[in-house]
Design a protein around this motif. Structure first.
Motif, PDB file in Angstrom:
ATOM      1  N   ALA A  32      -2.599  17.436  21.430  1.00 18.62           N
ATOM      2  CA  ALA A  32      -2.794  16.565  20.264  1.00 18.62           C
ATOM      3  C   ALA A  32      -2.009  15.265  20.371  1.00 18.62           C
ATOM      4  N   PHE A  33      -0.856  15.321  21.033  1.00 13.10           N
ATOM      5  CA  PHE A  33       0.007  14.134  21.140  1.00 13.10           C
ATOM      6  C   PHE A  33       0.443  13.951  22.588  1.00 13.10           C
ATOM      7  N   THR A  34      -0.382  13.294  23.368  1.00 12.68           N
ATOM      8  CA  THR A  34      -0.069  13.109  24.788  1.00 12.68           C
ATOM      9  C   THR A  34       0.588  11.765  25.079  1.00 12.68           C
ATOM     10  N   GLY A  35       0.789  10.956  24.064  1.00 12.01           N
ATOM     11  CA  GLY A  35       1.484   9.684  24.257  1.00 12.01           C
ATOM     12  C   GLY A  35       0.633   8.489  23.894  1.00 12.01           C
ATOM     13  N   LYS A  36       1.291   7.444  23.425  1.00 15.88           N
ATOM     14  CA  LYS A  36       0.583   6.250  22.940  1.00 15.88           C
ATOM     15  C   LYS A  36       0.859   5.009  23.780  1.00 15.88           C
ATOM     16  N   GLY A  60      -0.297  13.522  30.259  1.00 19.13           N
ATOM     17  CA  GLY A  60      -1.206  14.629  30.092  1.00 19.13           C
ATOM     18  C   GLY A  60      -0.707  15.760  29.210  1.00 19.13           C
ATOM     19  N   LEU A  61      -1.482  16.859  29.170  1.00 17.95           N
ATOM     20  CA  LEU A  61      -1.128  18.011  28.348  1.00 17.95           C
ATOM     21  C   LEU A  61       0.256  18.552  28.683  1.00 17.95           C
ATOM     22  N   PRO A  62       0.626  18.656  29.976  1.00 18.12           N
ATOM     23  CA  PRO A  62       1.948  19.194  30.310  1.00 18.12           C
ATOM     24  C   PRO A  62       3.035  18.137  30.442  1.00 18.12           C
ATOM     25  N   GLN A  63       2.682  16.864  30.228  1.00 19.02           N
ATOM     26  CA  GLN A  63       3.662  15.772  30.307  1.00 19.02           C
ATOM     27  C   GLN A  63       4.401  15.752  31.633  1.00 19.02           C
ATOM     28  N   PHE A  64       3.658  15.693  32.714  1.00 18.26           N
ATOM     29  CA  PHE A  64       4.239  15.558  34.048  1.00 18.26           C
ATOM     30  C   PHE A  64       4.665  14.121  34.286  1.00 18.26           C
TER      31      PHE A  64
END
Length: 328
Positions: free
Chosen positions: A130-134, A185-189
């Motif tokens: 829902a919140f992958t970054g802006k 992304g979803l896992p914030q790599f």
């Protein structure tokens, strides 16, 4: 009256008593920037003209610098926990499990990382996408590489890794969005993690951690395995202690550094199944009144390879347990 206020404000600005920082600015032609461009051309064989053209539209962003100064990990545990241990995140984790059951089952079987741990990582990082970054990833990395001296060395390397992955994956470097720190992304790599650990589970030729849940799930599991996850091993135990002797075992860091036998001699009550020789980390988590004591085992340490904060690792662990319990 309005005119007087405006004149007064202009006077203050002219006098240098009020300063307004621009929200964004172009990347300055500093020695650091010139050296970075030179290294990318010489060592990684990028075209200098194209690289400089790219950075003409990259923006140094003040909100990114502001966000770096107030990370959530600066909160005490009882406040930090409230961010992640919510009904919405638990219910969302159960739904994510149902929506991705086949991929989670396949990955758990292949990698040995429990589904609930993978789900909790994605839940803590992005609330299941829902919140992958802006922020544009390249803006975030450039801002921190060229305008944030305390971490510039780290982010210069990540900026290099990002440009390499964009070339390898045939991605427009201006397109990917992420967090203020450049996590994706979803896992914030971070870019280096993407290049080292991202997986293409559905074999479509792309490692898509932005919109492909299967790839994101496999990528998280691979990250843990590459950091020595032990399949089937426990992660953490709540413990209690009598007296104050245990405090000498509390210390900085998250790596297991004391044996179970030593802690028992300090009057720490530890589950009987743990061998005296096993190395663990004694951790104290601040509550509004008093503290909770936990033992972090090897797999708890592996979670901290994702984010070095013991607060983060405990949030992941407790969320994983709540999701698994809810799913039944």
């Amino acid at each position: 009256m309005k005119i007087k206020k405006s004149l007064s404000l202009l006077t203050l600005i002219a006098a240098g008593l009020l300063r307004f920082e621009p929200v964004q600015a172009e990347v300055a032609e500093t020695d650091s920037f010139k050296q970075f461009i030179g290294n990318m051309v010489k060592q990684q064989h990028f075209n200098e003209v194209e690289l400089r053209k790219l950075f003409k539209v990259v923006q140094i962003q003040q909100p990114i610098l502001d966000a770096m100064s107030k990370p959530a990990e600066g909160k005490p545990w009882f406040q930090y926990r409230e961010i992640f241990m919510t009904e919405a995140r638990i219910a969302g984790g159960v739904q994510f499990w149902k929506d991705n059951e086949a991929a989670l089952k396949a990955v758990e079987s292949q990698y040995g990382v429990p589904a609930e741990i993978i789900i909790a990582i994605i839940g803590v990082e992005t609330k299941y996408g829902a919140f992958t970054g802006k922020y544009r990833v390249i803006d975030a990395l450039a801002t921190l590489a060229f305008a944030y001296p305390p971490r510039s060395e780290f982010f210069l390397k990540e900026l290099e890794q990002f440009l390499l992955l964009a070339r390898e994956e045939r991605i427009d470097p201006l397109q990917p969005m992420g967090s203020y720190a450049g996590a994706m992304g979803l896992p914030q790599f971070m870019p280096s993690s993407f290049r080292g650990y991202a997986k293409d589970l559905d074999m479509d030729g792309k490692r898509n951690i932005w919109t492909n849940s299967a790839d994101a799930i496999a990528s998280v599991a691979n990250y843990f395995v590459r950091n020595q996850w032990r399949a089937g091993a426990p992660i953490a135990y709540p413990v209690s202690a009598r007296g104050e002797a245990y405090r000498q075992a509390l210390g900085k860091g998250v790596k297991p550094d004391v044996s179970v036998g030593e802690l028992r001699r300090m009057a720490v009550d530890i589950p009987a199944q743990l061998a005296a020789s096993e190395m663990v980390k004694l951790l104290a988590y601040q509550q509004q009144e008093g503290e909770d004591l936990w033992l972090g085992l090897h797999n708890f340490y592996v979670i901290t390879r994702y984010n070095h904060s013991p607060l983060y690792a405990m949030a992941v662990y407790q969320l994983s347990q709540a999701i698994a319990a809810r799913k039944g």
